[in-house]
Design a protein around this motif. Structure first.
Motif, mmCIF file in Angstrom:
data_model
loop_
_atom_site.group_PDB
_atom_site.id
_atom_site.type_symbol
_atom_site.label_atom_id
_atom_site.label_comp_id
_atom_site.label_asym_id
_atom_site.label_seq_id
_atom_site.Cartn_x
_atom_site.Cartn_y
_atom_site.Cartn_z
ATOM 1 N N ARG A 187 0.582 -1.170 0.021
ATOM 2 C CA ARG A 187 0.069 -0.135 -0.001
ATOM 3 C C ARG A 187 0.779 1.343 -0.164
ATOM 4 N NH1 ARG A 187 -3.160 2.789 4.380
ATOM 5 N NH2 ARG A 187 -4.420 4.041 3.325
ATOM 6 N N GLN A 188 0.645 2.248 -0.894
ATOM 7 C CA GLN A 188 1.552 3.114 -1.004
ATOM 8 C C GLN A 188 0.801 4.208 0.015
ATOM 9 O OE1 GLN A 188 1.537 5.178 -4.907
ATOM 10 N NE2 GLN A 188 3.726 5.293 -4.765
ATOM 11 N N ASP A 189 1.909 4.978 0.647
ATOM 12 C CA ASP A 189 1.429 5.918 1.746
ATOM 13 C C ASP A 189 0.752 7.227 0.768
ATOM 14 O OD1 ASP A 189 1.120 7.428 4.147
ATOM 15 O OD2 ASP A 189 3.001 8.422 3.908
ATOM 16 N N PRO A 190 -0.295 7.469 1.164
ATOM 17 C CA PRO A 190 -0.893 9.075 0.298
ATOM 18 C C PRO A 190 0.018 10.095 0.642
ATOM 19 C CG PRO A 190 -2.416 8.470 2.055
ATOM 20 C CD PRO A 190 -1.175 7.486 2.005
ATOM 21 N N SER A 191 0.253 11.288 -0.231
ATOM 22 C CA SER A 191 1.017 12.276 -0.055
ATOM 23 C C SER A 191 0.251 13.351 -0.359
ATOM 24 C CB SER A 191 2.278 12.205 -0.781
ATOM 25 O OG SER A 191 2.922 13.650 -0.984
ATOM 26 N N SER A 192 -0.071 14.511 0.197
ATOM 27 C CA SER A 192 -0.749 15.582 0.178
ATOM 28 C C SER A 192 -0.121 16.378 -0.962
ATOM 29 C CB SER A 192 -1.162 16.262 1.375
ATOM 30 O OG SER A 192 -0.141 17.154 1.999
ATOM 31 N N ALA A 193 1.083 16.362 -1.059
ATOM 32 C CA ALA A 193 1.761 17.245 -2.278
ATOM 33 C C ALA A 193 1.344 16.941 -3.507
ATOM 34 C CB ALA A 193 3.126 16.670 -2.142
ATOM 35 N N ALA A 194 0.676 15.892 -3.871
ATOM 36 C CA ALA A 194 0.217 15.774 -5.254
ATOM 37 C C ALA A 194 -1.313 16.105 -5.297
ATOM 38 C CB ALA A 194 0.405 14.293 -5.484
ATOM 39 N N VAL A 195 -1.619 16.532 -4.094
ATOM 40 C CA VAL A 195 -3.197 16.804 -4.300
ATOM 41 C C VAL A 195 -3.327 18.339 -4.502
ATOM 42 C CG1 VAL A 195 -5.314 17.147 -2.670
ATOM 43 C CG2 VAL A 195 -3.614 14.922 -2.405
ATOM 44 N N VAL A 196 -4.665 18.485 -5.494
ATOM 45 C CA VAL A 196 -4.692 19.846 -5.720
ATOM 46 C C VAL A 196 -5.935 20.434 -4.906
ATOM 47 C CG1 VAL A 196 -5.598 21.269 -7.818
ATOM 48 C CG2 VAL A 196 -4.010 19.474 -8.364
ATOM 49 N N GLU A 217 -8.301 17.305 -4.322
ATOM 50 C CA GLU A 217 -8.736 16.113 -5.600
ATOM 51 C C GLU A 217 -7.264 15.499 -5.869
ATOM 52 O OE1 GLU A 217 -11.045 15.949 -9.728
ATOM 53 O OE2 GLU A 217 -9.471 17.904 -9.515
ATOM 54 N N THR A 218 -7.364 14.254 -5.694
ATOM 55 C CA THR A 218 -5.862 13.317 -6.004
ATOM 56 C C THR A 218 -5.984 13.601 -7.651
ATOM 57 O OG1 THR A 218 -7.157 11.415 -6.078
ATOM 58 C CG2 THR A 218 -6.078 12.127 -4.061
ATOM 59 N N PRO A 219 -4.520 13.527 -8.125
ATOM 60 C CA PRO A 219 -4.330 13.581 -9.414
ATOM 61 C C PRO A 219 -4.568 12.108 -10.379
ATOM 62 C CG PRO A 219 -2.227 13.279 -8.464
ATOM 63 C CD PRO A 219 -3.511 13.420 -7.470
ATOM 64 N N GLY A 220 -4.548 12.123 -11.546
ATOM 65 C CA GLY A 220 -4.698 11.193 -12.336
ATOM 66 C C GLY A 220 -5.957 10.591 -12.652
ATOM 67 N N GLU A 221 -5.973 9.550 -13.770
ATOM 68 C CA GLU A 221 -7.312 8.789 -14.053
ATOM 69 C C GLU A 221 -8.070 8.451 -12.742
ATOM 70 O OE1 GLU A 221 -7.458 5.634 -17.130
ATOM 71 O OE2 GLU A 221 -6.075 7.143 -18.129
ATOM 72 N N ASP A 222 -7.286 7.810 -11.799
ATOM 73 C CA ASP A 222 -8.275 7.237 -10.729
ATOM 74 C C ASP A 222 -8.317 8.451 -9.554
ATOM 75 O OD1 ASP A 222 -8.324 4.846 -11.866
ATOM 76 O OD2 ASP A 222 -6.235 4.213 -11.009
#
Length: 161
Positions: free
Chosen positions: A5-14, A68-73
């Motif tokens: 499981r990858q740890d979520p990072s808020s840096a990529a979140v918009v 919002e998290t990035p990417g298709e998913d």
């Protein structure tokens, strides 16, 4: 082999202003977060009522922000609502608590309301107390809950620069 499981990072979140199409996803974050953080607090509204409130009031009539998290998913993982100087909502998807996203929302709220902010949280929500106090908010009023829909004792916090 166990799934990593990858740890979520808020840096990529918009963080961005909500649009009408975000109302359902924002309401669902609210519902999941409320259930996880406040399991002893009785909600006076149904899930459908909450979704309708977000669709008809929160997103169109309040300054509503989503994470919002990035990417298709990608998807909505946080919601913050400002109503003048009141920080009226700040909820994160349970998996996103403790990863800096709430800090980013509070910084944004302070930018949007540089004269100060006020908010309410339930007395049973000790993690929220610690979070807001860490950000310079001070408890200024405790109530018995008779003025809120949940009839749950609450605390009013104020931040002044």
């Amino acid at each position: 082999m166990p799934e990593e499981r990858q740890d979520p990072s808020s840096a990529a979140v918009v963080l961005r202003r909500a649009v009408p199409e975000d109302a359902l996803a924002a309401a669902d974050v609210w519902l999941r977060s409320f259930s996880a953080a406040l399991p002893t607090v009785v909600r006076p509204r149904t899930d459908d009522d909450v979704r309708g409130y977000f669709r008809e009031v929160v997103v169109p009539l309040r300054e509503t922000w989503v994470a919002e998290t990035p990417g298709e998913d990608g998807g909505i993982v946080g919601v913050m609502v400002l109503n003048g100087e009141e920080l009226s909502q700040l909820y994160l998807a349970p998996d996103w608590r403790g990863h800096g996203l709430g800090d980013r929302f509070v910084s944004l709220a302070k930018e949007r309301s540089p004269q100060g902010l006020t908010l309410w949280t339930f007395q049973v929500n000790k993690p929220a107390h610690r979070f807001y106090e860490r950000h310079g908010f001070v408890a200024v009023e405790h109530t018995d809950g008779s003025a809120n829909e949940e009839r749950e004792p609450d605390v009013r916090y104020v931040w002044r620069p």
